[in-house]
Design a protein around this motif. Sequence first.
Motif, PDB file in Angstrom:
ATOM      1  N   VAL A 154       0.847  -1.191   0.000  1.00 30.64           N
ATOM      2  CA  VAL A 154       0.000   0.000   0.000  1.00 30.64           C
ATOM      3  C   VAL A 154       0.885   1.243   0.000  1.00 30.64           C
ATOM      4  N   LYS A 155       1.956   1.178   0.791  1.00 30.64           N
ATOM      5  CA  LYS A 155       2.901   2.295   0.907  1.00 30.64           C
ATOM      6  C   LYS A 155       4.280   1.699   1.162  1.00 30.64           C
ATOM      7  N   GLY A 156       5.306   2.287   0.548  1.00 30.97           N
ATOM      8  CA  GLY A 156       6.664   1.801   0.751  1.00 30.97           C
ATOM      9  C   GLY A 156       7.105   0.902  -0.383  1.00 30.97           C
ATOM     10  N   ALA A 157       8.019  -0.033  -0.073  1.00 30.29           N
ATOM     11  CA  ALA A 157       8.543  -0.927  -1.103  1.00 30.29           C
ATOM     12  C   ALA A 157       9.154  -2.169  -0.467  1.00 30.29           C
ATOM     13  N   LEU A 158       9.053  -3.279  -1.199  1.00 28.22           N
ATOM     14  CA  LEU A 158       9.708  -4.526  -0.818  1.00 28.22           C
ATOM     15  C   LEU A 158      10.762  -4.843  -1.875  1.00 28.22           C
ATOM     16  N   ARG A 159      11.880  -5.399  -1.433  1.00 26.64           N
ATOM     17  CA  ARG A 159      12.933  -5.844  -2.347  1.00 26.64           C
ATOM     18  C   ARG A 159      12.900  -7.374  -2.338  1.00 26.64           C
ATOM     19  N   ILE A 160      12.837  -7.960  -3.518  1.00 23.28           N
ATOM     20  CA  ILE A 160      12.765  -9.409  -3.642  1.00 23.28           C
ATOM     21  C   ILE A 160      14.115  -9.920  -4.130  1.00 23.28           C
ATOM     22  N   LEU A 161      14.652 -10.906  -3.403  1.00 24.25           N
ATOM     23  CA  LEU A 161      15.975 -11.463  -3.682  1.00 24.25           C
ATOM     24  C   LEU A 161      15.890 -12.979  -3.757  1.00 24.25           C
ATOM     25  N   VAL A 162      16.830 -13.562  -4.453  1.00 25.55           N
ATOM     26  CA  VAL A 162      16.991 -15.008  -4.475  1.00 25.55           C
ATOM     27  C   VAL A 162      18.365 -15.303  -3.889  1.00 25.55           C
ATOM     28  N   GLN A 163      18.476 -16.420  -3.159  1.00 24.25           N
ATOM     29  CA  GLN A 163      19.753 -16.794  -2.551  1.00 24.25           C
ATOM     30  C   GLN A 163      20.241 -18.115  -3.134  1.00 24.25           C
ATOM     31  N   ASN A 164      21.571 -18.217  -3.320  1.00 23.93           N
ATOM     32  CA  ASN A 164      22.113 -19.509  -3.727  1.00 23.93           C
ATOM     33  C   ASN A 164      22.419 -20.331  -2.477  1.00 23.93           C
ATOM     34  N   GLN A 165      22.942 -21.528  -2.661  1.00 23.35           N
ATOM     35  CA  GLN A 165      23.183 -22.425  -1.535  1.00 23.35           C
ATOM     36  C   GLN A 165      24.236 -21.897  -0.572  1.00 23.35           C
ATOM     37  N   GLU A 166      25.123 -21.017  -1.055  1.00 22.16           N
ATOM     38  CA  GLU A 166      26.142 -20.432  -0.180  1.00 22.16           C
ATOM     39  C   GLU A 166      25.619 -19.204   0.561  1.00 22.16           C
ATOM     40  N   GLY A 167      24.390 -18.783   0.262  1.00 24.64           N
ATOM     41  CA  GLY A 167      23.799 -17.624   0.931  1.00 24.64           C
ATOM     42  C   GLY A 167      23.981 -16.310   0.192  1.00 24.64           C
ATOM     43  N   ALA A 168      24.676 -16.343  -0.954  1.00 24.89           N
ATOM     44  CA  ALA A 168      24.833 -15.116  -1.741  1.00 24.89           C
ATOM     45  C   ALA A 168      23.473 -14.729  -2.325  1.00 24.89           C
ATOM     46  N   GLU A 169      23.188 -13.434  -2.283  1.00 29.17           N
ATOM     47  CA  GLU A 169      21.882 -12.947  -2.730  1.00 29.17           C
ATOM     48  C   GLU A 169      21.990 -12.252  -4.081  1.00 29.17           C
ATOM     49  N   ARG A 170      20.918 -12.388  -4.860  1.00 30.62           N
ATOM     50  CA  ARG A 170      20.820 -11.727  -6.157  1.00 30.62           C
ATOM     51  C   ARG A 170      19.459 -11.040  -6.204  1.00 30.62           C
ATOM     52  N   TYR A 171      19.486  -9.765  -6.557  1.00 32.54           N
ATOM     53  CA  TYR A 171      18.266  -8.965  -6.667  1.00 32.54           C
ATOM     54  C   TYR A 171      17.392  -9.472  -7.814  1.00 32.54           C
ATOM     55  N   LEU A 172      16.075  -9.584  -7.578  1.00 31.47           N
ATOM     56  CA  LEU A 172      15.138  -9.953  -8.639  1.00 31.47           C
ATOM     57  C   LEU A 172      14.289  -8.759  -9.065  1.00 31.47           C
ATOM     58  N   TYR A 173      13.571  -8.166  -8.106  1.00 33.95           N
ATOM     59  CA  TYR A 173      12.703  -7.036  -8.433  1.00 33.95           C
ATOM     60  C   TYR A 173      12.213  -6.354  -7.162  1.00 33.95           C
ATOM     61  N   HIS A 174      11.567  -5.205  -7.349  1.00 32.49           N
ATOM     62  CA  HIS A 174      10.913  -4.479  -6.253  1.00 32.49           C
ATOM     63  C   HIS A 174       9.404  -4.632  -6.379  1.00 32.49           C
ATOM     64  N   ILE A 175       8.728  -4.513  -5.272  1.00 32.93           N
ATOM     65  CA  ILE A 175       7.268  -4.441  -5.263  1.00 32.93           C
ATOM     66  C   ILE A 175       6.918  -3.070  -4.704  1.00 32.93           C
ATOM     67  N   PHE A 176       6.187  -2.295  -5.492  1.00 30.00           N
ATOM     68  CA  PHE A 176       5.805  -0.934  -5.132  1.00 30.00           C
ATOM     69  C   PHE A 176       4.305  -0.860  -4.843  1.00 30.00           C
ATOM     70  N   PRO A 177       3.822   0.297  -4.371  1.00 27.89           N
ATOM     71  CA  PRO A 177       2.399   0.425  -4.035  1.00 27.89           C
ATOM     72  C   PRO A 177       1.467  -0.020  -5.161  1.00 27.89           C
ATOM     73  N   GLY A 178       0.466  -0.798  -4.741  1.00 29.18           N
ATOM     74  CA  GLY A 178      -0.523  -1.328  -5.658  1.00 29.18           C
ATOM     75  C   GLY A 178      -0.115  -2.647  -6.284  1.00 29.18           C
ATOM     76  N   GLU A 179       1.093  -3.142  -5.948  1.00 30.86           N
ATOM     77  CA  GLU A 179       1.615  -4.356  -6.561  1.00 30.86           C
ATOM     78  C   GLU A 179       1.716  -5.493  -5.541  1.00 30.86           C
ATOM     79  N   SER A 180       1.876  -6.703  -6.078  1.00 28.88           N
ATOM     80  CA  SER A 180       2.058  -7.882  -5.251  1.00 28.88           C
ATOM     81  C   SER A 180       3.252  -8.678  -5.766  1.00 28.88           C
ATOM     82  N   CYS A 181       3.517  -9.795  -5.123  1.00 30.94           N
ATOM     83  CA  CYS A 181       4.703 -10.599  -5.428  1.00 30.94           C
ATOM     84  C   CYS A 181       4.332 -11.824  -6.264  1.00 30.94           C
ATOM     85  N   ALA A 182       4.812 -11.845  -7.498  1.00 31.34           N
ATOM     86  CA  ALA A 182       4.524 -12.958  -8.398  1.00 31.34           C
ATOM     87  C   ALA A 182       5.090 -14.273  -7.870  1.00 31.34           C
TER      88      ALA A 182
END
Length: 140
Positions: free
Chosen positions: A46-74
């Motif tokens: 509704v307000k703000g933003a979420l950052r969506i990440l994927v992690q590999n088996q070693e715990g390293a993270e890779r950015y996928l996308y943001h979720i902004f107001p009015g949006e959801s997580c595919a």
Amino acid sequence: MNSVEPVFLDPELKKEFERVAVARSLPAGTELMRPGDVITHIPIVVKGALRILVQNQEGAERYLYHIFPGESCAMSLMCCRGQRVSEIKAVVEEDSELLLIPISYVDAWMKYPEWTKFMSDTQSQRFTELLEAVELIAFS
């Protein structure tokens, strides 16, 4: 930033949405979801933003996308519909207000054309963003 939530015109869907949506305010830095978590709710920002990440088996993270107001997580939608655990990490990027929809309603509301369109638009938008990211990586 203005508050934004999906606007449903169908009176029955709107009534259902208002009845079951759980409002949550979360501060920046909160981990909303981790890989392996059981998904019980679908977030709609509704307000703000979420950052969506994927992690590999070693715990390293890779950015996928943001979720902004009015949006959801595919990714959450795909996991809940497939009854799988989360494959992503969701972090609150800035103080945010969310509406959480219990996963039992994701399929039940498919009888409403507006909900079906919201779900389809969410998945289509994220797929397009992921293709752009792959193209950027492949040609960089």
